[in-house]
Motif scaffolding. Sequence first.
Motif, PDB file in Angstrom:
ATOM      1  N   HIS A   1      68.961  39.925 -68.989  1.00  0.00           N
ATOM      2  CA  HIS A   1      70.264  40.180 -69.599  1.00  0.00           C
ATOM      3  C   HIS A   1      71.272  40.658 -68.549  1.00  0.00           C
ATOM      4  O   HIS A   1      72.465  40.391 -68.665  1.00  0.00           O
ATOM      5  CB  HIS A   1      70.127  41.187 -70.749  1.00  0.00           C
ATOM      6  CG  HIS A   1      69.548  40.546 -71.977  1.00  0.00           C
ATOM      7  ND1 HIS A   1      68.197  40.534 -72.253  1.00  0.00           N
ATOM      8  CD2 HIS A   1      70.136  39.832 -72.974  1.00  0.00           C
ATOM      9  CE1 HIS A   1      67.984  39.861 -73.374  1.00  0.00           C
ATOM     10  NE2 HIS A   1      69.133  39.425 -73.830  1.00  0.00           N
TER      11      HIS A   1
ATOM     12  N   PHE B   1      66.804  33.275 -71.591  1.00  0.00           N
ATOM     13  CA  PHE B   1      66.393  34.637 -71.252  1.00  0.00           C
ATOM     14  C   PHE B   1      64.863  34.688 -71.124  1.00  0.00           C
ATOM     15  O   PHE B   1      64.159  33.775 -71.585  1.00  0.00           O
ATOM     16  CB  PHE B   1      66.848  35.607 -72.354  1.00  0.00           C
ATOM     17  CG  PHE B   1      68.338  35.698 -72.465  1.00  0.00           C
ATOM     18  CD1 PHE B   1      69.060  36.569 -71.672  1.00  0.00           C
ATOM     19  CD2 PHE B   1      69.026  34.871 -73.354  1.00  0.00           C
ATOM     20  CE1 PHE B   1      70.448  36.641 -71.772  1.00  0.00           C
ATOM     21  CE2 PHE B   1      70.412  34.925 -73.451  1.00  0.00           C
ATOM     22  CZ  PHE B   1      71.122  35.815 -72.658  1.00  0.00           C
TER      23      PHE B   1
ATOM     24  N   TRP C   1      72.725  37.566 -66.872  1.00  0.00           N
ATOM     25  CA  TRP C   1      73.404  36.608 -67.756  1.00  0.00           C
ATOM     26  C   TRP C   1      74.916  36.487 -67.517  1.00  0.00           C
ATOM     27  O   TRP C   1      75.436  35.362 -67.415  1.00  0.00           O
ATOM     28  CB  TRP C   1      73.059  36.935 -69.209  1.00  0.00           C
ATOM     29  CG  TRP C   1      73.789  36.110 -70.227  1.00  0.00           C
ATOM     30  CD1 TRP C   1      74.573  36.586 -71.241  1.00  0.00           C
ATOM     31  CD2 TRP C   1      73.815  34.678 -70.362  1.00  0.00           C
ATOM     32  NE1 TRP C   1      75.065  35.554 -71.987  1.00  0.00           N
ATOM     33  CE2 TRP C   1      74.618  34.363 -71.466  1.00  0.00           C
ATOM     34  CE3 TRP C   1      73.241  33.631 -69.647  1.00  0.00           C
ATOM     35  CZ2 TRP C   1      74.864  33.050 -71.875  1.00  0.00           C
ATOM     36  CZ3 TRP C   1      73.490  32.320 -70.047  1.00  0.00           C
ATOM     37  CH2 TRP C   1      74.289  32.050 -71.160  1.00  0.00           C
TER      38      TRP C   1
END
Length: 209
Positions: A36, A9, A39
């Motif tokens: 995020h 991240f 992801w």
Amino acid sequence: MPNYKLFYFNLRARAEPARMMFALAGCEYVDDRFTHEEWPQRKTDKELFPIGQAPVLLVDDKVIPQSAAISRYLARELNFYGANSLEAAQIDVVLETMADIEDKMMPLYADQDAAKKAEVLKAFVEITSKPYFTYLEQLIEEAGGKHFVGNKVSLADIHIFNMLDMMTNSKYKIEGLLDSYPQLRAFCKSFRDEGPLKSYLESRPVTEA
Ligand SMILES: N[C@@H](CCC(=O)N[C@@H](CS)C(=O)NCC(=O)O)C(=O)O
């Protein structure tokens, strides 16, 4: 030198010790950061993310998950794991003491109301973390203040700095955490302001953690 590619991240957190070692060693690597939001799509690549977690380090075509494995591998390869087995053991002592602190920290971030959270944080600062920080304070004082082990930056310095930086300078900041530990505060200040990572630390991306 193999081709290195680090996937994580856009955070310091678990990948930053690896980035710091690459910077210190002047070693080229690809720093693949994702959000995020990205992801869920990224983790569908099961070969690259076999546990469904990040960070992952790709060494040529070999996948290495688990941040502690990545850190220790790079420390051995790039010469941040001490000058001999005894220094390596001393570095491990620091890393494992830090892991104990992090284990005790995890419950602090569980969902809870503000009053309960303040109580839990106070207990962490004043009671739970005390034996560990007292020991680390003693170690850095005995070692002369600059490096936890040996006479050059090691994985111990890198991990302690990163952990304390996260705990005092991120969205996980804990007020008053280092008030009783002047040696640890001084270590962090000199590592940041005078150490060989000064320009890296000043120019790295600013992240929430
Ligand atoms: N033990 C692992 C834990 C890795 C871990 O929990 N990574 C988190 C980010 S810090 C993650 O991938 N979270 C996303 C998910 O589990 O889907 C390590 O140290 O690498």
